[in-house]
Enzyme design. Structure first.
Site, PDB file in Angstrom:
ATOM      1  CG  ASP A  37      49.094  37.498  46.274  1.00  0.00           C
ATOM      2  OD1 ASP A  37      48.396  37.449  45.238  1.00  0.00           O
ATOM      3  OD2 ASP A  37      48.661  37.944  47.354  1.00  0.00           O
ATOM      4  CG  ASN A  39      51.796  37.539  39.213  1.00  0.00           C
ATOM      5  OD1 ASN A  39      52.913  37.990  39.436  1.00  0.00           O
ATOM      6  ND2 ASN A  39      51.521  36.243  39.293  1.00  0.00           N
ATOM      7  NE  ARG A  40      44.003  38.640  39.753  1.00  0.00           N
ATOM      8  CZ  ARG A  40      42.783  38.319  40.174  1.00  0.00           C
ATOM      9  NH1 ARG A  40      41.768  38.331  39.336  1.00  0.00           N
ATOM     10  NH2 ARG A  40      42.585  37.977  41.440  1.00  0.00           N
ATOM     11  NE  ARG A  41      47.031  42.372  44.989  1.00  0.00           N
ATOM     12  CZ  ARG A  41      47.408  41.884  46.169  1.00  0.00           C
ATOM     13  NH1 ARG A  41      47.505  42.690  47.214  1.00  0.00           N
ATOM     14  NH2 ARG A  41      47.705  40.606  46.300  1.00  0.00           N
ATOM     15  CG  HIS A  55      48.647  36.220  35.757  1.00  0.00           C
ATOM     16  ND1 HIS A  55      48.757  35.998  37.110  1.00  0.00           N
ATOM     17  CD2 HIS A  55      47.351  36.562  35.534  1.00  0.00           C
ATOM     18  CE1 HIS A  55      47.578  36.195  37.692  1.00  0.00           C
ATOM     19  NE2 HIS A  55      46.717  36.534  36.754  1.00  0.00           N
ATOM     20  CB  THR A  84      41.126  24.061  44.803  1.00  0.00           C
ATOM     21  OG1 THR A  84      41.200  24.551  46.154  1.00  0.00           O
ATOM     22  CG2 THR A  84      42.022  22.835  44.687  1.00  0.00           C
ATOM     23  CG  ASN A  86      43.470  30.939  42.162  1.00  0.00           C
ATOM     24  OD1 ASN A  86      44.648  30.711  42.406  1.00  0.00           O
ATOM     25  ND2 ASN A  86      42.812  31.927  42.751  1.00  0.00           N
ATOM     26  CD  GLU A 227      60.373  30.720  62.299  1.00  0.00           C
ATOM     27  OE1 GLU A 227      59.914  31.879  62.407  1.00  0.00           O
ATOM     28  OE2 GLU A 227      60.437  29.919  63.258  1.00  0.00           O
TER      29      GLU A 227
END
EC number: 2.5.1.-
Length: 259
Positions: A37, A39-41, A55, A84, A86, A227
């Protein structure tokens, strides 16, 4: 590169070596799940105009990460690449992302790679071209000696459970099992045998990058005893030292499984 950056790299390298030296090989997770998580930010934070560059940078990180897993003795890796949810993104945003994922699958399936790829997700919901690339990657890597790498594309945890129940019912219908008979014997293991990851160990450790602290539907069934390790680092900036910190944190925990 300035003097400060060079010093930081030297110190990071020394710290990384220290983590490797102290790594308890007996406590390394057998199966690691990763929600890749941020990539865009990351792209926006670094001033890039096209978020797809984030990305692409994240895609380039995947082979490195799998190499770190190999070095540490991890046997199974599941990468959450596309949910899904996305798939509802606008076409101009979704199509480039699918092309990048196809490139990842083709790269990881290359002849110089050792990993066995396994597509997990509702492939029927994906464009035919994307599904074909994933299936070809599976075929090309079948029987390889390296770690198993699950590519979760078009994946949703609730849908996986629904698909597993549907597959279970179809299986017993073919065998002529009546519904009352099935109700009498049905157990959790019967459903587990029809999951996308059937035959694999459940994840011992799930890592999510970018600072978000939620599963977003990732392996809902399989993570009952996992965990979790959350880091603020965006996926494109995730380093080996960050991975080693996650392994160190995991090794320090006492897994009781409800006991």
């Amino acid at each position: 590169m300035g003097a400060r950056e060079q010093l930081r790299e030297v110190l990071t390298s020394l710290y990384e070596r220290r983590l490797v030296a102290r790594l308890d090989r007996a406590a390394v997770p057998r199966h690691v799940g990763v929600i890749v998580d941020g990539n865009r930010r990351w792209a926006r934070a670094t001033g890039l105009d096209d978020v797809n560059d984030g990305h692409r940078r994240g895609a380039d990180k995947i082979a490195d990460f799998l190499g770190w897993c190999d070095d540490s003795g991890v046997e199974v890796v599941t990468l959450f690449l596309l949910s899904t949810d996305n798939l509802a993104r606008p076409e101009p945003e979704l199509t480039p992302l699918l092309r990048i994922i196809e490139g990842v699958a083709a790269d990881l399936a290359g002849p110089e790679r050792r990993w066995q790829l396994n597509a997990v997700g509702a492939l029927g919901l994906l464009p035919a071209e994307t599904a074909a690339v994933l299936k070809q990657a599976e075929e090309d890597t079948r029987g390889r000696a390296g770690a198993t790498v699950n590519l979760a594309v078009g994946y949703g945890g609730r849908r996986e459970i629904a698909d597993a129940v549907r597959s279970l019912l179809a299986h017993h219908a073919e065998r002529g099992t009546s519904l009352p008979e099935l109700v009498e014997v049905l157990d959790v293991e019967h459903i587990a045998e029809h999951l996308y990851t059937r035959g694999q160990p459940d994840p011992d450790l799930v890592i999510r990058t970018s600072g978000e602290q939620r599963l977003s539907g990732f392996l809902l069934w399989q993570t009952a005893h996992s965990e979790f390790y959350f880091t603020d680092v965006y996926w494109p900036e995730f380093r080996r030292v960050d991975f080693l910190r996650a392994l160190r944190d995991y090794a320090a925990r006492q897994r009781r499984f409800g006991g």
